[in-house]
Design a protein around this motif. Structure first.
Motif, PDB file in Angstrom:
ATOM      1  N   ALA A  73      -6.931  -5.463  -5.701  1.00 23.10           N
ATOM      2  CA  ALA A  73      -7.228  -6.309  -6.865  1.00 23.10           C
ATOM      3  C   ALA A  73      -6.086  -7.293  -7.102  1.00 23.10           C
ATOM      4  CB  ALA A  73      -7.456  -5.453  -8.107  1.00 23.10           C
ATOM      5  N   LEU A  74      -4.851  -6.831  -6.949  1.00 20.46           N
ATOM      6  CA  LEU A  74      -3.703  -7.726  -7.135  1.00 20.46           C
ATOM      7  C   LEU A  74      -3.633  -8.768  -6.022  1.00 20.46           C
ATOM      8  CD1 LEU A  74      -1.011  -5.162  -8.307  1.00 20.46           C
ATOM      9  CD2 LEU A  74      -2.314  -6.784  -9.706  1.00 20.46           C
ATOM     10  N   MET A  75      -3.989  -8.372  -4.824  1.00 28.86           N
ATOM     11  CA  MET A  75      -4.026  -9.331  -3.714  1.00 28.86           C
ATOM     12  C   MET A  75      -5.097 -10.391  -3.949  1.00 28.86           C
ATOM     13  SD  MET A  75      -3.512  -6.924  -0.380  1.00 28.86           S
ATOM     14  CE  MET A  75      -2.002  -6.039  -0.058  1.00 28.86           C
ATOM     15  N   ARG A 127      -9.775 -13.763  -8.169  1.00 30.54           N
ATOM     16  CA  ARG A 127     -10.041 -13.172  -9.476  1.00 30.54           C
ATOM     17  C   ARG A 127      -8.943 -13.674 -10.406  1.00 30.54           C
ATOM     18  NH1 ARG A 127     -10.411  -7.066  -8.711  1.00 30.54           N
ATOM     19  NH2 ARG A 127     -10.701  -7.074 -10.936  1.00 30.54           N
ATOM     20  N   PRO A 128      -9.229 -13.730 -11.701  1.00 30.75           N
ATOM     21  CA  PRO A 128      -8.262 -14.306 -12.646  1.00 30.75           C
ATOM     22  C   PRO A 128      -7.060 -13.400 -12.898  1.00 30.75           C
ATOM     23  CG  PRO A 128     -10.160 -13.460 -13.822  1.00 30.75           C
ATOM     24  CD  PRO A 128     -10.474 -13.328 -12.359  1.00 30.75           C
ATOM     25  N   ARG A 129      -5.951 -14.039 -13.188  1.00 30.32           N
ATOM     26  CA  ARG A 129      -4.770 -13.290 -13.619  1.00 30.32           C
ATOM     27  C   ARG A 129      -4.944 -13.006 -15.104  1.00 30.32           C
ATOM     28  NH1 ARG A 129       1.594 -14.856 -12.758  1.00 30.32           N
ATOM     29  NH2 ARG A 129       2.392 -12.896 -13.595  1.00 30.32           N
ATOM     30  N   THR A 130      -4.789 -11.753 -15.473  1.00 30.56           N
ATOM     31  CA  THR A 130      -4.982 -11.339 -16.858  1.00 30.56           C
ATOM     32  C   THR A 130      -3.817 -10.450 -17.284  1.00 30.56           C
ATOM     33  OG1 THR A 130      -6.164  -9.327 -16.258  1.00 30.56           O
ATOM     34  CG2 THR A 130      -7.505 -11.334 -16.524  1.00 30.56           C
ATOM     35  N   PRO A 131      -3.694 -10.194 -18.579  1.00 28.74           N
ATOM     36  CA  PRO A 131      -2.671  -9.242 -19.023  1.00 28.74           C
ATOM     37  C   PRO A 131      -2.857  -7.859 -18.372  1.00 28.74           C
ATOM     38  CG  PRO A 131      -3.429 -10.518 -20.888  1.00 28.74           C
ATOM     39  CD  PRO A 131      -4.329 -10.866 -19.728  1.00 28.74           C
ATOM     40  N   ALA A 132      -4.113  -7.494 -18.098  1.00 32.09           N
ATOM     41  CA  ALA A 132      -4.370  -6.199 -17.465  1.00 32.09           C
ATOM     42  C   ALA A 132      -3.833  -6.164 -16.037  1.00 32.09           C
ATOM     43  CB  ALA A 132      -5.866  -5.892 -17.467  1.00 32.09           C
ATOM     44  N   THR A 133      -4.000  -7.254 -15.291  1.00 34.19           N
ATOM     45  CA  THR A 133      -3.471  -7.263 -13.924  1.00 34.19           C
ATOM     46  C   THR A 133      -1.951  -7.342 -13.937  1.00 34.19           C
ATOM     47  OG1 THR A 133      -3.849  -9.655 -13.694  1.00 34.19           O
ATOM     48  CG2 THR A 133      -5.554  -8.176 -12.822  1.00 34.19           C
ATOM     49  N   PHE A 171       0.826  -1.207   0.000  1.00 35.28           N
ATOM     50  CA  PHE A 171       0.000   0.000   0.000  1.00 35.28           C
ATOM     51  C   PHE A 171       0.861   1.258   0.000  1.00 35.28           C
ATOM     52  CE2 PHE A 171      -3.271  -2.946   1.776  1.00 35.28           C
ATOM     53  CZ  PHE A 171      -4.177  -2.810   0.738  1.00 35.28           C
ATOM     54  N   ALA A 172       1.995   1.216   0.684  1.00 34.31           N
ATOM     55  CA  ALA A 172       2.889   2.374   0.724  1.00 34.31           C
ATOM     56  C   ALA A 172       3.513   2.661  -0.641  1.00 34.31           C
ATOM     57  CB  ALA A 172       3.986   2.157   1.761  1.00 34.31           C
ATOM     58  N   LYS A 173       3.711   1.626  -1.454  1.00 33.22           N
ATOM     59  CA  LYS A 173       4.288   1.812  -2.789  1.00 33.22           C
ATOM     60  C   LYS A 173       3.286   2.413  -3.768  1.00 33.22           C
ATOM     61  CE  LYS A 173       7.924  -1.649  -3.028  1.00 33.22           C
ATOM     62  NZ  LYS A 173       8.410  -2.817  -3.768  1.00 33.22           N
ATOM     63  N   ALA A 174       2.007   2.326  -3.417  1.00 31.20           N
ATOM     64  CA  ALA A 174       0.977   2.801  -4.345  1.00 31.20           C
ATOM     65  C   ALA A 174      -0.049   3.664  -3.619  1.00 31.20           C
ATOM     66  CB  ALA A 174       0.302   1.596  -5.008  1.00 31.20           C
ATOM     67  N   PRO A 175       0.378   4.809  -3.079  1.00 30.06           N
ATOM     68  CA  PRO A 175      -0.580   5.659  -2.358  1.00 30.06           C
ATOM     69  C   PRO A 175      -1.709   6.125  -3.274  1.00 30.06           C
ATOM     70  CG  PRO A 175       1.515   6.808  -2.700  1.00 30.06           C
ATOM     71  CD  PRO A 175       1.706   5.407  -3.171  1.00 30.06           C
ATOM     72  N   GLY A 176      -2.915   6.061  -2.739  1.00 27.95           N
ATOM     73  CA  GLY A 176      -4.080   6.457  -3.510  1.00 27.95           C
ATOM     74  C   GLY A 176      -4.578   5.380  -4.465  1.00 27.95           C
ATOM     75  N   ARG A 177      -3.901   4.258  -4.502  1.00 27.01           N
ATOM     76  CA  ARG A 177      -4.272   3.165  -5.420  1.00 27.01           C
ATOM     77  C   ARG A 177      -4.637   1.900  -4.644  1.00 27.01           C
ATOM     78  NH1 ARG A 177      -1.673   3.866 -10.643  1.00 27.01           N
ATOM     79  NH2 ARG A 177      -3.020   2.151 -11.257  1.00 27.01           N
ATOM     80  N   GLU A 178      -5.271   2.086  -3.497  1.00 26.33           N
ATOM     81  CA  GLU A 178      -5.599   0.963  -2.625  1.00 26.33           C
ATOM     82  C   GLU A 178      -6.431  -0.098  -3.329  1.00 26.33           C
ATOM     83  OE1 GLU A 178      -5.963   4.185  -1.702  1.00 26.33           O
ATOM     84  OE2 GLU A 178      -4.423   4.363  -0.146  1.00 26.33           O
ATOM     85  N   GLN A 179      -7.408   0.334  -4.121  1.00 26.25           N
ATOM     86  CA  GLN A 179      -8.261  -0.629  -4.827  1.00 26.25           C
ATOM     87  C   GLN A 179      -7.462  -1.462  -5.827  1.00 26.25           C
ATOM     88  OE1 GLN A 179     -11.439  -1.445  -4.052  1.00 26.25           O
ATOM     89  NE2 GLN A 179     -11.064  -0.062  -2.352  1.00 26.25           N
ATOM     90  N   ASP A 180      -6.483  -0.852  -6.464  1.00 26.17           N
ATOM     91  CA  ASP A 180      -5.638  -1.595  -7.398  1.00 26.17           C
ATOM     92  C   ASP A 180      -4.781  -2.624  -6.660  1.00 26.17           C
ATOM     93  OD1 ASP A 180      -6.608  -0.211  -9.615  1.00 26.17           O
ATOM     94  OD2 ASP A 180      -5.054   1.334  -9.485  1.00 26.17           O
ATOM     95  N   VAL A 181      -4.235  -2.224  -5.524  1.00 24.69           N
ATOM     96  CA  VAL A 181      -3.431  -3.155  -4.724  1.00 24.69           C
ATOM     97  C   VAL A 181      -4.314  -4.302  -4.247  1.00 24.69           C
ATOM     98  CG1 VAL A 181      -2.046  -3.430  -2.625  1.00 24.69           C
ATOM     99  CG2 VAL A 181      -1.778  -1.372  -4.032  1.00 24.69           C
TER     100      VAL A 181
END
Length: 100
Positions: A42-44, A51-57, A30-40
């Motif tokens: 999603a990766l978790m 959720r599936p691993r995709t080229p987008a993730t 979370f510290a590496k991506a401030p303001g991008r909690e939802q993206d982090v």
């Protein structure tokens, strides 16, 4: 940790250590991506097979500069937690360390 040396106390201690490590790994992500909690998150979820691993993730992971996996300790934590709570003969009902 050798299997013959496993006791409910050593398992509980190791699970607590791994839980702390897991929390540290999460905080670092979370510290590496401030303001991008939802993206982090999603990766978790991807790593937890929710959720599936995709080229987008994969592209998102690269963009955020996060390692794969975010939680290297997760497999051991899961395995030992399961062992602690399902093993017979370890006296797990008397373990008071877990959850402290």
């Amino acid at each position: 940790m050798n299997v013959p040396d496993l006791t409910s106390e050593t398992l509980a201690t190791r699970v607590c250590e791994l839980q702390a490590t897991f929390q540290q790994e999460s905080a670092q992500a979370f510290a590496k991506a401030p303001g991008r909690e939802q993206d982090v998150l999603a990766l978790m979820q991807e790593e937890a097979l929710q959720r599936p691993r995709t080229p987008a993730t994969d592209a998102l992971r690269t963009e955020l500069g996060l390692p794969y996996p975010i939680h290297p300790c997760a497999d051991e934590l899961t395995r030992l937690s399961r062992m602690l709570y399902t093993a017979h003969g370890l006296g797990t009902a008397s373990v008071t360390v877990v959850g402290d």
